[in-house]
Design an enzyme around this catalytic site. Structure first.
Site, PDB file in Angstrom:
ATOM      1  N   ASP A 770      70.888   6.680  36.961  1.00 34.35           N
ATOM      2  CA  ASP A 770      71.076   5.355  37.551  1.00 34.35           C
ATOM      3  C   ASP A 770      70.242   5.219  38.834  1.00 34.35           C
ATOM      4  O   ASP A 770      69.587   4.210  39.063  1.00 34.35           O
ATOM      5  CB  ASP A 770      72.572   5.175  37.842  1.00 34.35           C
ATOM      6  CG  ASP A 770      72.867   3.793  38.336  1.00 34.35           C
ATOM      7  OD1 ASP A 770      72.618   2.832  37.572  1.00 34.35           O
ATOM      8  OD2 ASP A 770      73.305   3.648  39.496  1.00 34.35           O
ATOM      9  N   LYS A 774      66.875   2.790  39.824  1.00 35.43           N
ATOM     10  CA  LYS A 774      66.710   1.991  41.038  1.00 35.43           C
ATOM     11  C   LYS A 774      65.413   2.355  41.756  1.00 35.43           C
ATOM     12  O   LYS A 774      64.707   1.489  42.272  1.00 35.43           O
ATOM     13  CB  LYS A 774      67.922   2.175  41.957  1.00 35.43           C
ATOM     14  CG  LYS A 774      69.169   1.533  41.362  1.00 35.43           C
ATOM     15  CD  LYS A 774      70.419   1.893  42.129  1.00 35.43           C
ATOM     16  CE  LYS A 774      71.642   1.241  41.493  1.00 35.43           C
ATOM     17  NZ  LYS A 774      72.897   1.786  41.965  1.00 35.43           N
TER      18      LYS A 774
END
Ligand code: ADP
Ligand code: ASP
Ligand code: MG
Length: 914
Positions: A770, A774
């Site tokens: 995750d 980003k």
């Protein structure tokens, strides 16, 4: 009075239906053939209207030598008609006299007007003119249901008269009505036999609606004790047909006839029929559809009245057709030119030809609502910018549209510099009687394009192809292209001429609504700017420009995908804020669709967000993304549509490109598109730059924190990004902020899981994917062409546990691996440092990493608490001290808030006031 002698043309009496009927032979056109038909007529009255018609047929076929026209002699006595300010002219449209109650209301208005003299022009009762045209249509299609349709016409008027009148007035009206109906029956029978109705037959038939409404109204006014006469306008108004299927009033002749009429009917209240008139040969004709406004304007001019009041069913002239733009506002004043342009371009509140007759004598027109007498209405009068005391308020007063048009484009290099091309084009168009609504010619002279009504375009195309056969064959003309299904949108305003930037704003609003313009025209007067657009875009276009100029509301159709925790929170936030947005920020967000993976819910007027959960359960239909998209985009009423993807689904993310291509804006917290395959990401960004479709994704990094927008702001103002470093995961922030003292890592993970701070399987957080997404997003935003695959990511899930079948098994075994991280923490502590799991974009080294790093205890990253995110931008401007953004970067409320603010950002981009 005109008297027709039929003795020499009438044949012997026939076996006609009613006593006293007779038959004559009249020539009719049957297809293109002139044939002779037997026509039966009912009893001719003292002054039969049929006489006009019969005479028309006979005269036009030159068989009549003996019709005596005694309607006009030259012995008009001048001076009986008192013209001027003592007269007020009123016109009541069809809805105003739609039933007996309304006719009484009209009589009230007439009676209450305290002008010395009143001339009232009245339309047929609502729908009656359509019914009359329908009679002709049925009869000439040889459909004998015209008889029952005629019966309905009779019944409608009979019932109204019974409601309104009594005694002699009722008896005489009903006698006249029955007589007329009998005559019409005979006339329609003739049309039925011929299978064709000539124009004068039709005009004669359709004008009856006005004859009846005028007589009834006059009788009602008389019933109130006032002296009132009705006028059959065919006795007064003389108009000549023009080649363009219109009629031109003959004012001199009409004035003579009016003088004469008035000597015999000098009443102070006159109720005149709208719509109908006579030709100079005394043949009944009409002023064409909606022509009663025009009748009233001619009357206003003939009487030199002090005002013409047009009564209708709306409060005045609106800034746009109120049926299409609910936010349209009433215009208090309009200049004659503005009103003319509005009506010419389709505002059917006023017939376009109403202006010229009254303008000549400076007679103001007031449009008023019979159903709302308290509304002052719209005043149309002479206005100029220079006049003292008059302030032209807005550069654009209103908008109007015309549908059902086709664009004709005549193109070719052989046109440049060749005199007479335009005249050849338009004379060919004129020959087929087509009405050119707007023309635009490129200055290169390579093409001339113009709009004509769709129903005329076939004939135009044939005429042009035949006229330019040689030029086409020789290549001087490359094509005569027909573009069907078009509409015209016009902006009207006298002040546009002196206000720069009006067209820019107009075109900008259209571009933002993703509306393609096919042709543009702006006349030298600059009273209007006209664009041709696709018909299906018309209402959206109208709303987009209207809301832009009137700062009414920026409307946004919203489709929500994924009403889970985040999507659901967003829907609740929109529900709570909608009223404030509408009132204070003029933003009208309408969630018109919500789709989950199995069910979807749609409503064009907007889903009731106080009950969306129940509605979804009760009324949801099977989810279908194509249908959903079609619905959100396909609504023709809201200028702009946005899809809000609240899922984490790669399939949904793969739709963005097509949505943007179709002009649907996209707002999302879903990281899959921006961190997915590089080529697809670049394709989206490229499209985004080239189009007016917007793509906002602030909530993909740091939830509601302003991270992407900060980065953009730096880049757009010329700063150079050197490094972005941050704690991008709320979960990992929590874990390391709490991994202190004697606590083991597994203990902190268990606590976080318990508190709901982790994904159901904490490995999804600990794997670092995750964070890597980003970092990829920020790296790409900074201009690096990085792919997720190539990004080194330190996975905090111990290797042996990566293959655990379940989260439970993983949690159970995690304590066995605590030692490694405890050791690292102790080493860091010994050096006065802490451990932090960070993502880094190294813009200079053109790389990104996700790793566990050590920071001094006084470093901002070491000061973090809870699940906060922190991001440090090191740039050429923020070199010594990085620019830091810090705050909660996860959770449904803040993420939904981030999405919501993107939706509002979109609304501001689309023109909502800031
Ligand atoms: P009438 O029968 O009274 O002549 P019309 O139907 O011809 O009435 O004209 C009134 C209608 O015009 C209104 O009901 C309204 O729907 C429509 N209309 C279209 N554009 C406008 C506009 N810009 N302002 C007001 N009304 C408009
Ligand atoms: N009754 C006619 C029509 O409907 C004229 C009018 O009402 O303006 O066209
Ligand atoms: Mg009208």
């Amino acid at each position: 009075m005109p008297v027709v002698s039929l003795t020499k043309v009438a044949t012997s009496p026939s076996a006609a239906t009613a006593a006293g009927n007779f038959t004559i032979r009249v020539p009719c056109f049957y297809g293109k053939r002139l044939v002779s038909n037997r026509v039966s007529f009912g009893n001719l009255r003292r002054r039969s209207c049929i006489s006009h018609c019969v005479r028309s047929e006979l005269q036009s076929s030159r068989v009549l030598g003996s019709v005596i026209d005694s309607s006009l002699d030259n012995s008009v006595e001048n001076g009986h008609l008192p013209k001027g300010d003592s007269w007020a002219v009123h016109k009541f449209g069809g809805t105003c006299v739609g039933n007996s109650e309304r006719i009484k209301d009209v009589a009230d208005v007439v009676v209450k007007d305290d002008s010395e003299r009143k001339l009232v022009v009245v339309s047929a009762m609502a729908k009656v003119t359509d019914m009359m045209y329908d009679l002709i249509h049925r009869a000439q299609s040889r459909d004998d249901s015209y008889l029952s349709a005629l019966e309905a016409v009779l019944e409608k008027h009979r019932a109204t008269a019974l409601d309104l009148l009594d005694g002699d007035e009722l008896a005489s009206f009903l006698a006249r009505l029955h007589d007329d109906i009998n005559n019409l029956k005979a006339m329609l029978r003739a049309i039925y036999i011929a299978g064709h109705a000539t124009e004068s037959f039709s005009d004669f038939v359709v004008g009856h609606g006005e004859l009846w409404s005028a007589q009834m109204l006059a009788a009602v006014v008389r019933k109130r004790g006032l002296d009132c006469t009705w006028m059959d306008a065919r006795d007064v108004l003389v108009v000549s047909p023009t080649s363009s299927n219109q009629v031109d009033p003959d004012f001199v002749e009409s004035e003579k006839r009016l003088e004469k009429w008035f000597t015999q009917n000098s009443s102070k209240i006159i109720i005149a029929t709208g719509f109908i008139a006579s030709t100079p040969q005394n043949i009944p004709t009409t002023l064409k559809r909606d022509g009663s406004d025009f009748s009233a304007a001619i009357m206003g001019a003939l009487f030199r009245s002090h005002q013409l009041t047009i009564w209708t069913d709306v409060d005045g002239v609106y800034s746009a057709d109120p049926r299409k733009v609910s936010e349209a506002v009433i215009l208090q004043t309009l200049s004659y030119q503005e009103a003319w342009e509005m009506s010419y371009f389709g505002a059917n509140v006023l017939h376009p030809r109403t202006i010229i007759p009254v303008m000549k004598y400076d007679i103001p027109i007031v449009i008023r609502n019979i159903f709302n007498l308290s509304a002052p209405g719209t005043m149309i009068c002479r206005q100029s910018e220079d006049e003292d005391g008059y302030k032209l308020d807005a550069p654009v007063k209103g908008f109007a549209t015309i549908d059902n048009l086709a664009l004709v484009n005549v193109e070719g290099t052989g046109m440049a510099g060749v005199p007479g091309t335009a005249s050849a084009i338009f004379s060919a168009v004129k020959e087929v009687g087509a009405n050119v609504i707007m023309i635009s010619q490129a200055s290169s002279e390579h093409s001339v394009c113009f709009a004509v009504p769709e129903k005329e375009v076939k004939a135009v195309s044939e005429a042009l192809n035949s006229r330019f056969r040689e030029a086409l064959a020789g290549g001087r003309l490359s094509q005569i292209e027909i573009i069907p299904n078009c509409s015209i949108l016009a902006a009207v305003g006298q002040k546009m001429a002196s206000t720069p930037g009006v067209s820019a704003t107009f075109f900008n609003a259209l571009a933002k609504a993703n509306i393609n313009i096919r042709a543009i025209a702006q006349g030298c007067s600059e009273f209007n700017i006209t664009v041709v657009i696709k018909r299906e875009d018309c209402i959206r276009a109208l709303r987009a420009v209207h809301s832009r100029f009137y700062l009414s509301r920026t409307m946004l159709a919203v489709g929500i995908i994924g009403p889970g925790l985040i999507g659901g929170t967003l829907l609740d936030q929109i529900r709570d804020q909608a009223a404030v947005l509408k009132e204070e920020f003029k933003i009208d967000l309408r969630v018109i669709g919500i789709t989950g993976s199995s069910k979807m819910l749609m409503s064009e007027s907007g889903i009731d967000l106080s009950r969306w959960r129940e509605l979804m359960k009760e009324e949801g239909e099977p989810a279908n993304m194509e249908k959903f998209t079609q619905y959100v985009k396909g609504n023709h009423f809201i200028p702009n549509s946005v899809m809000v993807d609240c899922t984490a689904d790669a399939d949904i993310a793969s739709c963005y490109y097509n949505w943007l291509l179709r002009g649907i804006h996209v707002v999302t917290p879903n990281k899959k598109a921006n961190s997915g395959p590089l080529d697809q990401y670049l394709k989206i960004r490229d499209l985004q730059r080239k189009s007016y479709a917007h793509y906002f994704y602030e909530a993909t990094v740091g939830a509601g924190l302003p991270i992407i927008s900060t980065l953009r702001g730096l880049l757009e103002t010329g700063d150079k990004i050197l490094r972005i470093e941050g704690i991008f995961s709320g979960t990992l922030s929590y874990l390391f902020n709490n991994f202190v003292g004697t606590r083991s890592f597994s203990e902190v993970v268990a606590e976080a899981k318990q508190a709901g701070f982790t994904e159901p399987d904490p490995r999804d957080d600990l794997s670092g994917t995750d964070v890597a997404r980003k970092v990829t997003i920020l790296a790409r935003e900074s201009g690096l062409k990085l792919d997720l695959d190539g990004l080194p990511v330190q996975n905090l899930v111990p290797k042996p546990l990566q293959a655990c079948a379940s989260a439970e098994e993983f949690m159970e075994k995690l304590p066995q691996f605590d030692e490694e991280l405890s050791k690292q923490r102790q080493e860091a502590e010994a050096a006065g440092e802490v451990l932090r799991y960070v993502g880094v974009v190294d813009a200079l080294g053109k790389k990104g990493t996700v790793e566990l790093k050590r920071y001094k205890k006084d470093h901002p990253f070491a000061q973090l608490s809870g699940a906060d995110n922190i991001i440090a931008f090191t740039t050429t401007r923020y070199y010594e001290q990085p620019l830091i953004v810090r705050g909660p970067g996860a959770g449904a409320q803040v993420t939904a808030g981030g999405i919501f603010s993107d939706i509002l950002r979109l609304a501001f981009y689309l023109g909502a006031p800031s």
